[in-house]
Enzyme design. Structure first.
Site, PDB file in Angstrom:
ATOM      1  N   GLN A  78     -77.316  21.346  45.662  1.00 51.37           N
ATOM      2  CA  GLN A  78     -76.819  20.386  44.686  1.00 51.37           C
ATOM      3  C   GLN A  78     -77.417  20.662  43.312  1.00 51.37           C
ATOM      4  O   GLN A  78     -78.463  20.128  42.952  1.00 51.37           O
ATOM      5  CB  GLN A  78     -77.121  18.957  45.132  1.00 51.37           C
ATOM      6  CG  GLN A  78     -76.389  17.960  44.270  1.00 51.37           C
ATOM      7  CD  GLN A  78     -76.425  16.565  44.820  1.00 51.37           C
ATOM      8  OE1 GLN A  78     -76.922  16.295  45.897  1.00 51.37           O
ATOM      9  NE2 GLN A  78     -75.887  15.648  44.052  1.00 51.37           N
ATOM     10  N   PHE A  79     -76.710  21.488  42.533  1.00 50.47           N
ATOM     11  CA  PHE A  79     -77.190  21.859  41.206  1.00 50.47           C
ATOM     12  C   PHE A  79     -77.255  20.661  40.266  1.00 50.47           C
ATOM     13  O   PHE A  79     -78.023  20.659  39.306  1.00 50.47           O
ATOM     14  CB  PHE A  79     -76.330  22.971  40.598  1.00 50.47           C
ATOM     15  CG  PHE A  79     -74.982  22.523  40.111  1.00 50.47           C
ATOM     16  CD1 PHE A  79     -74.809  22.155  38.783  1.00 50.47           C
ATOM     17  CD2 PHE A  79     -73.890  22.471  40.960  1.00 50.47           C
ATOM     18  CE1 PHE A  79     -73.572  21.734  38.316  1.00 50.47           C
ATOM     19  CE2 PHE A  79     -72.651  22.067  40.514  1.00 50.47           C
ATOM     20  CZ  PHE A  79     -72.492  21.691  39.186  1.00 50.47           C
ATOM     21  N   THR A  80     -76.504  19.596  40.565  1.00 47.85           N
ATOM     22  CA  THR A  80     -76.493  18.436  39.673  1.00 47.85           C
ATOM     23  C   THR A  80     -77.828  17.689  39.653  1.00 47.85           C
ATOM     24  O   THR A  80     -78.027  16.827  38.796  1.00 47.85           O
ATOM     25  CB  THR A  80     -75.355  17.460  40.035  1.00 47.85           C
ATOM     26  OG1 THR A  80     -75.536  17.011  41.374  1.00 47.85           O
ATOM     27  CG2 THR A  80     -73.992  18.137  39.885  1.00 47.85           C
TER      28      THR A  80
END
Length: 152
Positions: A78-80
């Site tokens: 999850q890069f967010t």
């Protein structure tokens, strides 16, 4: 490296209508990788995840680890988690590692967790549009960042 760790009674990841990974009692780990992350970050964070005492003992106190209860892990990239919200209303993601850096580190984390638990780590698909279902137990949610660890 940043992780959001949720104690779950069940969790699953679906991509294009197919389940890519699911667990019963254990942890859902949302993992964000930063450009500067290293193998040392993976080792430290993986040890913390599997040994963190967030599961109840006979007295209802959080005294048991994932290893103690023989629980499972669902690992989701999850890069967010590295969203910058300082300017404007559209988050920026410049701190998140590019796929050529993030994918090998994500795969190494998956292997490290599998090695520590002795069971395969369930996972999503890096970069895919994933649908995550979970039953958060407690709820218990812990946020960890390898930049916060004590280097002593």
């Amino acid at each position: 490296m940043r992780a959001v760790i949720q104690r779950v009674t069940e969790a699953s990841c679906t991509v294009d209508g197919a389940i890519t990974g699911s667990v019963q009692q254990g942890l859902l780990v949302l993992l964000g990788v930063e450009e500067t992350d290293t193998a040392a970050d993976i080792s430290w964070l993986a040890q913390k995840i599997v040994n963190m005492r967030v599961f109840s003992d006979e007295e209802g106190k959080m005294n048991r680890s994932l290893l103690d209860i023989k629980g499972s892990i669902l690992l989701i990239s999850q890069f967010t988690l590295f969203a910058s919200t300082k300017k404007g209303n559209r988050p920026g993601f410049t701190r998140a590692a590019k796929p050529e850096i993030a994918i090998p580190l994500y795969e190494k984390m998956k292997a490290e967790l599998s090695g520590l638990t002795g069971t395969p780590t369930a996972a999503g698909i890096f970069g895919a549009d994933m649908k995550i279902s979970l039953v958060n137990d407690g709820p218990v949610t812990i946020v960890m960042d390898t930049q916060d660890r004590d280097n002593h």
